[in-house]
Write a protein that holds these residues in place. Sequence first.
Motif, mmCIF file in Angstrom:
data_model
loop_
_atom_site.group_PDB
_atom_site.id
_atom_site.type_symbol
_atom_site.label_atom_id
_atom_site.label_comp_id
_atom_site.label_asym_id
_atom_site.label_seq_id
_atom_site.Cartn_x
_atom_site.Cartn_y
_atom_site.Cartn_z
ATOM 1 N N LEU A 68 0.828 -1.207 0.000
ATOM 2 C CA LEU A 68 0.000 0.000 0.000
ATOM 3 C C LEU A 68 0.865 1.261 0.000
ATOM 4 O O LEU A 68 0.624 2.204 -0.754
ATOM 5 C CB LEU A 68 -0.934 -0.004 1.212
ATOM 6 C CG LEU A 68 -1.826 1.213 1.379
ATOM 7 C CD1 LEU A 68 -2.835 1.294 0.253
ATOM 8 C CD2 LEU A 68 -2.535 1.155 2.730
ATOM 9 N N GLY A 69 1.894 1.268 0.825
ATOM 10 C CA GLY A 69 2.794 2.415 0.878
ATOM 11 C C GLY A 69 3.519 2.652 -0.435
ATOM 12 O O GLY A 69 3.613 3.784 -0.914
ATOM 13 N N TRP A 70 4.023 1.571 -1.030
ATOM 14 C CA TRP A 70 4.727 1.704 -2.309
ATOM 15 C C TRP A 70 3.779 2.172 -3.411
ATOM 16 O O TRP A 70 4.153 2.987 -4.243
ATOM 17 C CB TRP A 70 5.391 0.389 -2.702
ATOM 18 C CG TRP A 70 6.548 0.007 -1.828
ATOM 19 C CD1 TRP A 70 7.502 0.836 -1.311
ATOM 20 C CD2 TRP A 70 6.864 -1.301 -1.351
ATOM 21 N NE1 TRP A 70 8.393 0.122 -0.552
ATOM 22 C CE2 TRP A 70 8.033 -1.198 -0.562
ATOM 23 C CE3 TRP A 70 6.289 -2.552 -1.527
ATOM 24 C CZ2 TRP A 70 8.622 -2.305 0.046
ATOM 25 C CZ3 TRP A 70 6.887 -3.642 -0.917
ATOM 26 C CH2 TRP A 70 8.036 -3.519 -0.144
ATOM 27 N N LEU A 71 2.554 1.641 -3.417
ATOM 28 C CA LEU A 71 1.573 2.088 -4.407
ATOM 29 C C LEU A 71 1.291 3.581 -4.251
ATOM 30 O O LEU A 71 1.171 4.312 -5.231
ATOM 31 C CB LEU A 71 0.272 1.297 -4.284
ATOM 32 C CG LEU A 71 0.288 -0.110 -4.853
ATOM 33 C CD1 LEU A 71 -0.984 -0.857 -4.451
ATOM 34 C CD2 LEU A 71 0.450 -0.099 -6.350
ATOM 35 N N GLY A 72 1.185 4.019 -3.008
ATOM 36 C CA GLY A 72 0.968 5.442 -2.746
ATOM 37 C C GLY A 72 2.128 6.290 -3.232
ATOM 38 O O GLY A 72 1.923 7.352 -3.816
ATOM 39 N N ASP A 73 3.351 5.806 -2.999
ATOM 40 C CA ASP A 73 4.525 6.546 -3.463
ATOM 41 C C ASP A 73 4.509 6.686 -4.986
ATOM 42 O O ASP A 73 4.835 7.737 -5.525
ATOM 43 C CB ASP A 73 5.816 5.843 -3.036
ATOM 44 C CG ASP A 73 6.078 5.953 -1.546
ATOM 45 O OD1 ASP A 73 5.440 6.795 -0.880
ATOM 46 O OD2 ASP A 73 6.928 5.187 -1.041
#
Length: 129
Positions: A68-73
């Motif tokens: 989720l964090g990487w997708l947000g980045d």
Amino acid sequence: MDNLKVMTNAQLESYAHMRGIDIADCSTKAERIEKIENHDGEANKVALQVMGVAVSISEDAMDDFEVLGWLGDITRKGDPTALPDLMKRLFRDDWQRIFDELKGDDYRLRTSKAAEFFAAIMEELNAKN
């Protein structure tokens, strides 16, 4: 497969978690090792053919806080540097084969091609759901 017999229980738990294997019901190290070794991870995977590359991805691959964090980045910040970690997590042990198949004639995987591949994966996953 890593040498499971030399791992501590904590290492086995981490190893199993990273591969989506639930070993909570195992009470001994031997049971944990057996369950990991006998795990059939293909049951909860989606098989896809994208850009000429056969891949399989866990149905719940997106249910991962780091993903989720990487997708947000990538989507919110436009930061492509998260893409390698994201793809390694999604494809796990199969990542090196996928990486090699996506490389160009100059033996490099271009960022634009990796991004195109990832976008196609997401499109295929959404189409299957």
